[in-house]
Design an enzyme around this catalytic site. Sequence first.
Site, mmCIF file in Angstrom:
data_model
loop_
_atom_site.group_PDB
_atom_site.id
_atom_site.type_symbol
_atom_site.label_atom_id
_atom_site.label_comp_id
_atom_site.label_asym_id
_atom_site.label_seq_id
_atom_site.Cartn_x
_atom_site.Cartn_y
_atom_site.Cartn_z
ATOM 1 N N LYS A 173 26.205 9.642 -56.825
ATOM 2 C CA LYS A 173 25.684 8.385 -57.376
ATOM 3 C C LYS A 173 24.450 7.958 -56.602
ATOM 4 O O LYS A 173 23.442 7.544 -57.173
ATOM 5 C CB LYS A 173 26.769 7.292 -57.307
ATOM 6 C CG LYS A 173 27.859 7.520 -58.311
ATOM 7 C CD LYS A 173 29.134 6.771 -57.983
ATOM 8 C CE LYS A 173 30.251 7.286 -58.887
ATOM 9 N NZ LYS A 173 31.584 7.031 -58.429
ATOM 10 N N GLN A 198 34.769 2.610 -55.520
ATOM 11 C CA GLN A 198 35.056 4.039 -55.638
ATOM 12 C C GLN A 198 36.573 4.251 -55.622
ATOM 13 O O GLN A 198 37.252 3.853 -54.676
ATOM 14 C CB GLN A 198 34.383 4.804 -54.476
ATOM 15 C CG GLN A 198 34.541 6.306 -54.564
ATOM 16 C CD GLN A 198 33.893 6.891 -55.821
ATOM 17 O OE1 GLN A 198 32.777 6.535 -56.182
ATOM 18 N NE2 GLN A 198 34.595 7.779 -56.503
ATOM 19 N N ASP A 217 31.581 0.161 -63.911
ATOM 20 C CA ASP A 217 32.551 1.200 -64.294
ATOM 21 C C ASP A 217 33.345 0.775 -65.531
ATOM 22 O O ASP A 217 34.136 1.552 -66.069
ATOM 23 C CB ASP A 217 33.524 1.468 -63.129
ATOM 24 C CG ASP A 217 33.330 2.856 -62.524
ATOM 25 O OD1 ASP A 217 32.594 3.659 -63.116
ATOM 26 O OD2 ASP A 217 33.914 3.121 -61.454
#
Length: 278
Positions: free
Chosen positions: A48, A92, A115
């Site tokens: 990322k 994460q 997300d």
Amino acid sequence: MTLLDGREVRKKLLDDLKNKLDKLDRRLGLTVIQIGSSDSSNIYVKQKEKLAIELGYKFNCIKLDDDVLEDDVLSLIDELNDDCNVDGILIQLPIPDNLDSRKVLDRISSKKDVDGLTCINAGRLICNKECLIPGTALGIMDIFSYYNIDVSGKHIVIVGRSDLVGKPMFSILSNTNATVTLCHSKTKNLESITSKADILIVAVGVAKLITKDMVKKECVIIDAGINVVNGKLCGDVDYDNVVDIVSYITPVPYGVGQVTTVELLYNVYRAYELNKKD
Ligand code: NDP
């Protein structure tokens, strides 16, 4: 048979995104919170970071110890929610078991939730309202669109019901007029369902789960699985034996995985647009 090449879709998405970013008068900010430091989390965060930097984003990874207190994580998220230089926030996953992952994820402002994992975004997706959607699901839709695969009226079978892939795919495809069946580990006679699919989407994490006798001739296969077998990457579909009977298929590697990170960074731009409306 046509190969659905994720690299081509990735290139188009990156071109579109760069065009949009060129028109902005400031750099966008993405903050990743990493709790603990497993090897796989480190790899995913690095991926990322690499693309975020390439796109000129302000990228920040905040690393926390795996024994961090839940209240401290929630306070950090509150600060980031209020920081106008942070357009997107991502936790994460997975996070340590001592933290309530649903509570932590839901603390992220739904307009910074790049997300697409907050209950608000998942609910809005079901209701077909503007929202942030998980990158893998968006990537699969962009693969369909790039290759002019019409999903309307098709019988689409999804194997895997995770919040990141299977469930958002179910919502998007229902909203785009497909007839959708969602399968999981408790599904009985999986092959009797997959073999009726016009389009089969698999996101399970079991190498070669889908074999030739489980798919219909001329169907479309999207294989999101990422597995390592004898040091080689492979998907959830027995690609070598299936490839000759299908009409389209994503390879692993160079399929869905190529577009996921781009979609995530595209979501930072989408989040910026959503926040601008306030
Ligand atoms: P999860 O582990 O969260 O979910 C797996 C799903 O598969 C669950 O719904 C589970 O069912 C179901 N399942 C497990 N075994 C079987 C089985 N034998 N038959 C039918 N269904 C089964 O996984 P993710 O969605 O996070 O990831 C799935 C795969 O996709 C992994 O390989 C992951 O690496 C990959 N992935 C790839 C991405 C990409 O960019 N290409 C992005 C995200 C993930 P149940 O709910 O009943 O437990």
